[in-house]
Scaffold this active site. Structure first.
Site, PDB file in Angstrom:
ATOM      1  N   GLY A 134      -3.907  -4.484  11.815  1.00 33.39           N
ATOM      2  CA  GLY A 134      -2.548  -3.879  12.203  1.00 33.39           C
ATOM      3  C   GLY A 134      -2.423  -4.185  13.581  1.00 33.39           C
ATOM      4  O   GLY A 134      -2.052  -5.388  14.165  1.00 33.39           O
TER       5      GLY A 134
ATOM      6  N   GLY B 106      -8.035   0.048   8.164  1.00 30.11           N
ATOM      7  CA  GLY B 106      -7.947   0.848   9.234  1.00 30.11           C
ATOM      8  C   GLY B 106      -9.001   0.736  10.241  1.00 30.11           C
ATOM      9  O   GLY B 106     -10.093   0.674  10.013  1.00 30.11           O
TER      10      GLY B 106
ATOM     11  N   HIS C  54       0.819  -1.307   0.026  1.00 34.45           N
ATOM     12  CA  HIS C  54       0.009   0.010  -0.003  1.00 34.45           C
ATOM     13  C   HIS C  54       0.893   1.272   0.127  1.00 34.45           C
ATOM     14  O   HIS C  54       1.524   1.441   0.848  1.00 34.45           O
ATOM     15  CB  HIS C  54      -0.895  -0.299   1.155  1.00 34.45           C
ATOM     16  CG  HIS C  54      -1.667   1.044   1.571  1.00 34.45           C
ATOM     17  ND1 HIS C  54      -2.283   1.469   2.666  1.00 34.45           N
ATOM     18  CD2 HIS C  54      -2.040   2.037   0.683  1.00 34.45           C
ATOM     19  CE1 HIS C  54      -3.133   2.424   2.518  1.00 34.45           C
ATOM     20  NE2 HIS C  54      -2.969   2.980   1.566  1.00 34.45           N
TER      21      HIS C  54
ATOM     22  N   PHE D 143      -1.304   6.461  10.242  1.00 35.99           N
ATOM     23  CA  PHE D 143      -0.972   5.789  11.375  1.00 35.99           C
ATOM     24  C   PHE D 143      -1.515   4.545  11.704  1.00 35.99           C
ATOM     25  O   PHE D 143      -2.734   4.561  11.197  1.00 35.99           O
ATOM     26  CB  PHE D 143      -1.094   7.038  12.567  1.00 35.99           C
ATOM     27  CG  PHE D 143      -0.486   8.071  12.415  1.00 35.99           C
ATOM     28  CD1 PHE D 143       0.867   8.307  12.914  1.00 35.99           C
ATOM     29  CD2 PHE D 143      -0.930   9.193  11.809  1.00 35.99           C
ATOM     30  CE1 PHE D 143       1.769   9.531  12.664  1.00 35.99           C
ATOM     31  CE2 PHE D 143      -0.054  10.247  11.513  1.00 35.99           C
ATOM     32  CZ  PHE D 143       1.182  10.633  12.093  1.00 35.99           C
ATOM     33  N   GLY D 144      -1.009   3.755  12.338  1.00 32.97           N
ATOM     34  CA  GLY D 144      -1.894   2.659  12.790  1.00 32.97           C
ATOM     35  C   GLY D 144      -2.652   2.948  13.971  1.00 32.97           C
ATOM     36  O   GLY D 144      -2.317   3.674  14.564  1.00 32.97           O
TER      37      GLY D 144
ATOM     38  N   MET E  75     -10.042   3.371   2.636  1.00 30.79           N
ATOM     39  CA  MET E  75      -9.452   3.588   3.792  1.00 30.79           C
ATOM     40  C   MET E  75     -10.619   3.860   4.821  1.00 30.79           C
ATOM     41  O   MET E  75     -11.398   4.819   4.688  1.00 30.79           O
ATOM     42  CB  MET E  75      -8.761   4.908   3.639  1.00 30.79           C
ATOM     43  CG  MET E  75      -7.401   4.726   2.730  1.00 30.79           C
ATOM     44  SD  MET E  75      -6.389   3.439   3.391  1.00 30.79           S
ATOM     45  CE  MET E  75      -5.924   4.074   5.027  1.00 30.79           C
TER      46      MET E  75
END
Ligand code: DX5
Ligand code: ZN
Length: 225
Positions: A200, A179, A69, A146-147, A140
């Site tokens: 994640g 996300g 990505h 950011f995770g 998204m």
């Protein structure tokens, strides 16, 4: 149409001091896709890693599917490097390239799959002209960068919109949600029509990674019945 669900752990949240081990844990627990988040500090307000880490992930899991990505401007400039590093699929952001069709063709010309990522505030309509050329839309569900961020609920409407277009046009691109995906929402997202789930922090932040992967898998399984 419901495609086989896929869980794609994002190594952004992994412990980089033992990246290889953590990827192997994923592989041993039936994970086939590894999601690699590339951030340039310009398109998104964070810098992550480049092709070297993708290459390391590929070495740790030679049979794995490397889902790359790109959250970077000028993605065309880096396509080659990520292909050489072992990418099986590269996604570019619709907001990050002025010639989306060319960027997608650059990827496809290398013989790998191509995806297009869409930010939460970008109308899904913007990717409609390219849908027949791509293998995946990355929807998204947080603002990229950011995770560990909170899932944005309007994602559900956007999934419905894409599913409708996909059906109408008889296309078969995957819909990947990226996300804030975890045990609380994965089954609802699958029911809504998404089929590929980036996870994640919900995987690498778990006390017991194998257990969390099994949990996510069984939630997807219960979502099908
Ligand atoms: C966000 C990245 C995501 C992120 C997901 O910019 O594209 O892939 O790593 O992380 P979690 O699952 O923690 O929200
Ligand atoms: Zn991502």
């Amino acid at each position: 149409m419901h495609l086989q669900p896929i869980i794609a752990p994002s190594i952004l949240a992994a412990d980089f001091t033992k990246l290889g081990d953590q990827i192997k844990i994923c592989a041993d627990n039936g994970i086939t896709w590894i999601h690699c988040d590339i951030m340039d500090g310009h398109f998104v307000p964070n810098i992550s890693y480049g092709p070297m880490i993708v290459e390391a992930a590929r070495k740790a899991y030679p049979a794995g599917f490397m889902d790359v990505h790109l959250m970077i401007y000028n993605p065309d400039q880096y396509t080659d490097a990520f292909v050489k590093a072992g990418a099986d699929l590269i996604s570019v952001h619709v907001e990050a390239t002025p010639h989306l069709h060319r960027s997608v063709q650059n990827i496809k010309n290398k013989g790998i799959q191509a995806g297009v990522a869409v930010n939460p505030a970008t109308p899904v309509q913007q990717v409609v002209p390219i849908l027949s050329d791509i293998d995946l839309v990355v929807l998204m569900s947080v603002n990229p960068g950011f995770g560990g961020q909170k899932f944005i609920d309007t994602t559900y409407e956007r999934i419905h919109e894409l599913v409708e277009i996909r059906q109408k046009r008889k296309l078969n691109f995957r819909i990947e949600i990226d996300g804030g995906v975890g045990p609380d929402n994965i089954s609802a997202l699958y029911k809504a029509g998404a089929d590929t789930f980036v996870a994640g922090s919900s995987i690498f932040g778990a006390n017991n990674i194998p257990l969390r992967i099994q949990e996510l898998k069984s939630l997807l399984h219960s979502g099908t019945t």
